[in-house]
Write an enzyme that holds these catalytic residues in place. Structure first.
Site, PDB file in Angstrom:
ATOM      1  N   LYS A  13       0.833  -1.211   0.000  1.00 11.06           N
ATOM      2  CA  LYS A  13       0.000   0.000   0.000  1.00 11.06           C
ATOM      3  C   LYS A  13       0.872   1.267   0.000  1.00 11.06           C
ATOM      4  O   LYS A  13       0.642   2.170  -0.781  1.00 11.06           O
ATOM      5  CB  LYS A  13      -0.919   0.016   1.241  1.00 11.06           C
ATOM      6  CG  LYS A  13      -1.876  -1.187   1.292  1.00 11.06           C
ATOM      7  CD  LYS A  13      -2.809  -1.128   2.491  1.00 11.06           C
ATOM      8  CE  LYS A  13      -2.112  -1.224   3.839  1.00 11.06           C
ATOM      9  NZ  LYS A  13      -1.419  -2.534   4.066  1.00 11.06           N
ATOM     10  N   ARG A  88      -9.979  -0.141   8.703  1.00 14.51           N
ATOM     11  CA  ARG A  88      -9.513  -1.501   8.979  1.00 14.51           C
ATOM     12  C   ARG A  88     -10.580  -2.330   9.678  1.00 14.51           C
ATOM     13  O   ARG A  88     -10.343  -3.514   9.948  1.00 14.51           O
ATOM     14  CB  ARG A  88      -8.288  -1.451   9.881  1.00 14.51           C
ATOM     15  CG  ARG A  88      -6.950  -1.509   9.145  1.00 14.51           C
ATOM     16  CD  ARG A  88      -5.864  -1.302  10.189  1.00 14.51           C
ATOM     17  NE  ARG A  88      -4.614  -1.949   9.911  1.00 14.51           N
ATOM     18  CZ  ARG A  88      -3.567  -1.368   9.337  1.00 14.51           C
ATOM     19  NH1 ARG A  88      -3.627  -0.126   8.918  1.00 14.51           N
ATOM     20  NH2 ARG A  88      -2.442  -2.029   9.185  1.00 14.51           N
ATOM     21  N   ARG A 127      11.520  -5.428   5.385  1.00 12.00           N
ATOM     22  CA  ARG A 127      11.197  -4.031   5.049  1.00 12.00           C
ATOM     23  C   ARG A 127      12.084  -3.072   5.845  1.00 12.00           C
ATOM     24  O   ARG A 127      12.362  -3.302   7.025  1.00 12.00           O
ATOM     25  CB  ARG A 127       9.732  -3.742   5.378  1.00 12.00           C
ATOM     26  CG  ARG A 127       9.395  -2.239   5.335  1.00 12.00           C
ATOM     27  CD  ARG A 127       7.927  -1.962   5.247  1.00 12.00           C
ATOM     28  NE  ARG A 127       7.162  -2.412   6.382  1.00 12.00           N
ATOM     29  CZ  ARG A 127       5.827  -2.348   6.447  1.00 12.00           C
ATOM     30  NH1 ARG A 127       5.134  -1.874   5.431  1.00 12.00           N
ATOM     31  NH2 ARG A 127       5.196  -2.773   7.508  1.00 12.00           N
ATOM     32  N   ARG A 160      10.987  -1.267  11.499  1.00 11.18           N
ATOM     33  CA  ARG A 160       9.848  -1.050  12.403  1.00 11.18           C
ATOM     34  C   ARG A 160       9.772  -2.125  13.487  1.00 11.18           C
ATOM     35  O   ARG A 160       9.983  -3.297  13.221  1.00 11.18           O
ATOM     36  CB  ARG A 160       8.549  -1.060  11.596  1.00 11.18           C
ATOM     37  CG  ARG A 160       8.192   0.305  11.047  1.00 11.18           C
ATOM     38  CD  ARG A 160       7.074   0.263  10.065  1.00 11.18           C
ATOM     39  NE  ARG A 160       5.888  -0.439  10.543  1.00 11.18           N
ATOM     40  CZ  ARG A 160       4.751  -0.517   9.860  1.00 11.18           C
ATOM     41  NH1 ARG A 160       4.674   0.076   8.676  1.00 11.18           N
ATOM     42  NH2 ARG A 160       3.725  -1.166  10.338  1.00 11.18           N
ATOM     43  N   ARG A 171      -0.458  -9.452  13.203  1.00 17.24           N
ATOM     44  CA  ARG A 171      -1.078  -8.493  12.277  1.00 17.24           C
ATOM     45  C   ARG A 171      -1.811  -9.222  11.158  1.00 17.24           C
ATOM     46  O   ARG A 171      -2.872  -8.783  10.722  1.00 17.24           O
ATOM     47  CB  ARG A 171      -0.016  -7.549  11.716  1.00 17.24           C
ATOM     48  CG  ARG A 171       0.369  -6.473  12.740  1.00 17.24           C
ATOM     49  CD  ARG A 171       1.771  -5.959  12.508  1.00 17.24           C
ATOM     50  NE  ARG A 171       1.927  -5.225  11.281  1.00 17.24           N
ATOM     51  CZ  ARG A 171       3.070  -5.135  10.597  1.00 17.24           C
ATOM     52  NH1 ARG A 171       4.157  -5.745  11.041  1.00 17.24           N
ATOM     53  NH2 ARG A 171       3.122  -4.436   9.502  1.00 17.24           N
TER      54      ARG A 171
HETATM   55  P1  ADP Z   1       2.150  -1.931   3.206  1.00 19.94           P
HETATM   56  O1  ADP Z   1       2.112  -0.415   3.223  1.00 19.94           O
HETATM   57  O2  ADP Z   1       0.956  -2.512   2.509  1.00 19.94           O
HETATM   58  O3  ADP Z   1       2.373  -2.541   4.555  1.00 19.94           O
HETATM   59  P2  ADP Z   1       4.771  -1.610   1.880  1.00 19.94           P
HETATM   60  O4  ADP Z   1       4.503  -0.759   0.676  1.00 19.94           O
HETATM   61  O5  ADP Z   1       5.427  -0.969   3.029  1.00 19.94           O
HETATM   62  O6  ADP Z   1       3.399  -2.355   2.328  1.00 19.94           O
HETATM   63  O7  ADP Z   1       5.634  -2.867   1.378  1.00 19.94           O
HETATM   64  C1  ADP Z   1       6.066  -3.866   2.301  1.00 19.94           C
HETATM   65  C2  ADP Z   1       7.469  -4.334   1.889  1.00 19.94           C
HETATM   66  O8  ADP Z   1       7.392  -5.045   0.653  1.00 19.94           O
HETATM   67  C3  ADP Z   1       8.488  -3.221   1.659  1.00 19.94           C
HETATM   68  O9  ADP Z   1       9.738  -3.683   2.076  1.00 19.94           O
HETATM   69  C4  ADP Z   1       8.462  -2.993   0.148  1.00 19.94           C
HETATM   70  O10 ADP Z   1       9.700  -2.530  -0.340  1.00 19.94           O
HETATM   71  C5  ADP Z   1       8.154  -4.392  -0.363  1.00 19.94           C
HETATM   72  N1  ADP Z   1       7.311  -4.401  -1.562  1.00 19.94           N
HETATM   73  C6  ADP Z   1       6.237  -3.609  -1.823  1.00 19.94           C
HETATM   74  N2  ADP Z   1       5.682  -3.920  -3.013  1.00 19.94           N
HETATM   75  C7  ADP Z   1       6.419  -4.958  -3.508  1.00 19.94           C
HETATM   76  C8  ADP Z   1       6.340  -5.735  -4.711  1.00 19.94           C
HETATM   77  N3  ADP Z   1       5.376  -5.511  -5.615  1.00 19.94           N
HETATM   78  N4  ADP Z   1       7.250  -6.715  -4.867  1.00 19.94           N
HETATM   79  C9  ADP Z   1       8.211  -6.945  -3.933  1.00 19.94           C
HETATM   80  N5  ADP Z   1       8.341  -6.254  -2.790  1.00 19.94           N
HETATM   81  C10 ADP Z   1       7.449  -5.267  -2.575  1.00 19.94           C
HETATM   82  P1  ADP Z   2       0.969  -2.144   7.728  1.00 21.15           P
HETATM   83  O1  ADP Z   2       2.289  -1.958   7.076  1.00 21.15           O
HETATM   84  O2  ADP Z   2       0.875  -3.326   8.612  1.00 21.15           O
HETATM   85  O3  ADP Z   2      -0.190  -2.042   6.800  1.00 21.15           O
HETATM   86  P2  ADP Z   2       0.374   0.360   9.163  1.00 21.15           P
HETATM   87  O4  ADP Z   2       1.506   1.292   9.176  1.00 21.15           O
HETATM   88  O5  ADP Z   2      -0.801   0.670   8.308  1.00 21.15           O
HETATM   89  O6  ADP Z   2       0.954  -1.069   8.879  1.00 21.15           O
HETATM   90  O7  ADP Z   2      -0.175   0.146  10.656  1.00 21.15           O
HETATM   91  C1  ADP Z   2       0.683  -0.147  11.731  1.00 21.15           C
HETATM   92  C2  ADP Z   2      -0.132  -0.318  12.995  1.00 21.15           C
HETATM   93  O8  ADP Z   2      -0.818   0.902  13.316  1.00 21.15           O
HETATM   94  C3  ADP Z   2      -1.235  -1.365  12.935  1.00 21.15           C
HETATM   95  O9  ADP Z   2      -0.761  -2.666  13.212  1.00 21.15           O
HETATM   96  C4  ADP Z   2      -2.198  -0.859  14.030  1.00 21.15           C
HETATM   97  O10 ADP Z   2      -1.704  -1.144  15.328  1.00 21.15           O
HETATM   98  C5  ADP Z   2      -2.103   0.647  13.846  1.00 21.15           C
HETATM   99  N1  ADP Z   2      -3.126   1.146  12.887  1.00 21.15           N
HETATM  100  C6  ADP Z   2      -2.890   1.762  11.698  1.00 21.15           C
HETATM  101  N2  ADP Z   2      -4.042   2.064  11.082  1.00 21.15           N
HETATM  102  C7  ADP Z   2      -5.034   1.621  11.888  1.00 21.15           C
HETATM  103  C8  ADP Z   2      -6.458   1.605  11.799  1.00 21.15           C
HETATM  104  N3  ADP Z   2      -7.094   2.115  10.730  1.00 21.15           N
HETATM  105  N4  ADP Z   2      -7.155   1.043  12.828  1.00 21.15           N
HETATM  106  C9  ADP Z   2      -6.538   0.556  13.901  1.00 21.15           C
HETATM  107  N5  ADP Z   2      -5.212   0.518  14.040  1.00 21.15           N
HETATM  108  C10 ADP Z   2      -4.450   1.043  13.054  1.00 21.15           C
END
Ligand code: ADP
Ligand code: ADP
Length: 214
Positions: A13, A88, A127, A160, A171
């Site tokens: 995302k 969420r 990551r 993180r 998660r």
């Molecule tokens: P989210 O916001 O959904 O948690 P991230 O964008 O932070 O996901 O991506 C999670 C990890 O996966 C990061 O280390 C990122 O560099 C990697 N990543 C994201 N998209 C891809 C992809 N299409 N292929 C391989 N690795 C990816």
């Molecule tokens: P991810 O890479 O897992 O998608 P985020 O950065 O979106 O992670 O979220 C990290 C943490 O922040 C979640 O595990 C949760 O504890 C909290 N969080 C983020 N967004 C929300 C939400 N919309 N509702 C509840 N908790 C949230």
């Protein structure tokens, strides 16, 4: 355009949001980023959220709903915004619909990034992010040029605290239990746009462009 970026932790995302921001010039609103900034600042919000986040649990609905209510009323959201990591839960989605309806607005598209759990674990555990500019790296799939250093500003990359095995598993469990039901919610409203999130980032982005153009 008002977008929701939906998908499990590690689906990409944040990575895709950075591309969407560049193309559509709308702000990315990540509840996770806002909460992490509050923890860093030592605010009351951060103190409240930290325990939940470290364990991989969701922060209470009223807390994140309040954040979104306030943030989406800022001037830069006038022509649209992209929600990353919100909603969420079903109550969060209902609150979002209600707050937008009060402003004669609505969600236009929900982009759902589809990725298998086994791939998610690999992505999350390796990551790294830049604490200064927010650029997202992966030690194998998109590594920085110089070890542990941001290509853009030279900052030391951060790992993180919730990207550790136990919190990752929790998660994913929370996602399947509390967040996945939102797919049916948005499907029923005709807003769900599923995109295969398993390919390389640029291929995933092409998929996003295709569903948005439909
Ligand atoms: P989210 O916001 O959904 O948690 P991230 O964008 O932070 O996901 O991506 C999670 C990890 O996966 C990061 O280390 C990122 O560099 C990697 N990543 C994201 N998209 C891809 C992809 N299409 N292929 C391989 N690795 C990816
Ligand atoms: P991810 O890479 O897992 O998608 P985020 O950065 O979106 O992670 O979220 C990290 C943490 O922040 C979640 O595990 C949760 O504890 C909290 N969080 C983020 N967004 C929300 C939400 N919309 N509702 C509840 N908790 C949230």
């Amino acid at each position: 355009m008002r977008l929701v970026l939906f998908g499990p932790p590690g689906a990409g995302k944040g990575t895709q949001a950075q591309r969407l921001v560049a193309e559509h010039k709308i702000p990315q609103i990540s509840t996770g980023d806002i909460l992490r900034a509050a923890i860093k600042a030592g605010s009351a919000l951060g103190t409240k959220a930290k325990g939940f986040m470290d364990q991989g649990k969701l922060v209470p609905d009223d807390v994140v709903i309040g954040i979104i209510e306030e943030r989406t009323q800022q001037p830069d959201c006038a022509t649209g915004f992209m929600l990353d990591g919100f909603p969420r839960t079903i109550p969060q989605a209902e609150a979002l619909d209600a707050m937008l309806a009060k402003r004669q607005q609505r969600v236009d598209h929900v982009l759902s990034l589809e990725v298998d759990d086994a791939v998610l674990v690999k992505r999350l555990s390796r990551r790294r992010t830049c604490p200064v500019c927010g650029t997202i790296y992966h030690l194998d799939f998109s590594p920085p040029r110089q070890e542990n250093t941001c290509d853009r500003d030279g900052a030391t990359l951060a790992h993180r605290s919730d990207d550790q095995e136990a919190a990752i598993q929790e998660r994913l469990r929370v996602f399947h239990d509390q967040t996945a039901p939102l797919k049916a919610y948005y499907q029923q409203r005709g807003l769900l746009r599923a995109v295969d999130g398993s390919g390389a980032p640029d291929a995933v982005y092409q998929g996003i462009r295709t569903v948005l153009a439909r």
